[in-house]
Scaffold this active site. Structure first.
Site, mmCIF file in Angstrom:
data_model
loop_
_atom_site.group_PDB
_atom_site.id
_atom_site.type_symbol
_atom_site.label_atom_id
_atom_site.label_comp_id
_atom_site.label_asym_id
_atom_site.label_seq_id
_atom_site.Cartn_x
_atom_site.Cartn_y
_atom_site.Cartn_z
ATOM 1 N N ASP A 276 0.867 -1.083 0.040
ATOM 2 C CA ASP A 276 -0.020 -0.159 0.158
ATOM 3 C C ASP A 276 0.957 1.088 0.124
ATOM 4 O O ASP A 276 2.001 1.172 0.568
ATOM 5 C CB ASP A 276 -1.016 0.106 1.255
ATOM 6 C CG ASP A 276 -0.269 -0.184 2.611
ATOM 7 O OD1 ASP A 276 0.144 1.030 3.146
ATOM 8 O OD2 ASP A 276 -0.049 -1.003 3.247
ATOM 9 N N ASP B 138 -9.887 3.373 5.746
ATOM 10 C CA ASP B 138 -8.720 3.236 6.497
ATOM 11 C C ASP B 138 -9.208 3.848 7.752
ATOM 12 O O ASP B 138 -8.976 5.139 7.826
ATOM 13 C CB ASP B 138 -7.433 4.094 6.004
ATOM 14 C CG ASP B 138 -6.150 3.728 6.842
ATOM 15 O OD1 ASP B 138 -6.280 3.690 8.004
ATOM 16 O OD2 ASP B 138 -4.932 4.495 6.521
ATOM 17 N N GLU C 214 -8.313 4.496 11.774
ATOM 18 C CA GLU C 214 -7.228 4.034 12.937
ATOM 19 C C GLU C 214 -6.888 5.188 13.580
ATOM 20 O O GLU C 214 -7.653 6.276 13.563
ATOM 21 C CB GLU C 214 -5.904 3.745 11.941
ATOM 22 C CG GLU C 214 -5.450 4.617 11.168
ATOM 23 C CD GLU C 214 -4.172 4.394 10.409
ATOM 24 O OE1 GLU C 214 -3.163 4.143 11.076
ATOM 25 O OE2 GLU C 214 -3.990 3.886 9.307
#
Length: 277
Positions: A76, A165, A167
């Site tokens: 990634d 994503d 986090e």
């Protein structure tokens, strides 16, 4: 012979001033103290990338140990990698890639075209990810921004569904100032809107520790949304509630080649199956 009092006082002031300057000079050469957990990470909005918060909070690096299941290497990348030599990665065994497309509702990766198109041209199966910031805009609004700027899906056999994503906050409070229920609602809004716009369920990228802390270990997404777990160790470890298995695993941020390195939990035909839906 004793100096006159006025002269002695003047000399004393000079010594004091000199000592102060010396102390200030010494302070300038000392290393900065590490930031607190809530102050760590990039200071500029948009500069976050997949795993940045995980590395800062959980940062033990490792390499995968042997497994009975075939795994497929992936990477990634974000703007931090700039223009990527995709053919080199392909030759090293990397078969799939995810590229950061957007963050919030105002940031777009300036290298997205080279990274997203270049990985495809090299032969990889590729997809895009969105770095979620629940403190800046709603989940649905961010899903729309993502889809409109690189996160859409097409059934061409080489395009993976988008990734949320979600986090550690690299800009402030770990859970973005949200309660567990508020965080779950935000994530649900993003995932629902992405499904409405693309017909696909987005993958959720997170770490188990963050998920427990910021969603209360909510278990309601595992039945529909694939899991991409971040854990820099030799094994995947415990998964967030609701997921019986992981689809992808980010196992290191210091791979042998550019970008973070990942394992798809299956052979390359399973990567293609996810792309095809």
């Amino acid at each position: 012979m004793r100096r006159p009092i006025a002269v002695a006082q003047s000399h004393s002031r000079l010594l004091t001033s000199g000592a102060l300057l010396a102390a200030q000079s010494l302070l300038l050469t000392l290393p900065a103290l590490p930031a607190s957990a809530d102050d760590s990470g990039p200071a500029v909005r948009g500069s976050a990338h997949m795993g940045a918060g995980v590395l800062a909070h959980e940062g033990v690096q490792g390499r995968p140990t042997g497994t009975r299941v075939a795994q497929t290497e992936g990477v990634d990348v974000s703007s931090h990698q700039g223009n990527v030599a995709w053919s080199t990665l392909w030759k090293s065994g990397v078969k799939w890639a995810y590229v950061k497309a957007t963050e919030g509702t105002s940031y777009r990766n300036p290298y997205f075209a080279q990274q997203y198109g270049g990985s495809y041209d090299a032969g990889m199966i590729r997809g895009a990810y969105h770095f979620g910031t629940p403190d800046t805009a709603g989940g649905a609004a961010q899903a729309d921004y993502f889809v409109d700027h690189g996160g859409a899906w097409s059934k061409d056999g080489r395009t993976l569904p988008g990734v949320l994503d979600i986090e550690y906050n690299p800009y402030g409070a770990t859970c973005y100032g949200r309660t567990s229920s508020q965080m779950v609602s935000w994530i649900r809004d993003f995932l629902n809107r992405y499904k409405q716009r693309t017909g696909r369920h987005a993958t959720v990228y997170t770490s188990t520790n963050w998920w427990k802390q910021c969603t209360g270990n909510y278990s309601g997404f595992g039945a529909s949304n694939p899991l991409w777990v971040a854990r820099y160790a030799s094994t995947v470890g415990p998964l967030p509630a609701g997921w019986g298995f992981h689809t992808m695993w980010q196992y290191t941020s210091t791979g042998p080649t550019v970008g973070d390195h990942d394992k798809f939990n299956g052979a390359v035909d399973r990567v293609k199956a996810l792309a095809n839906g």
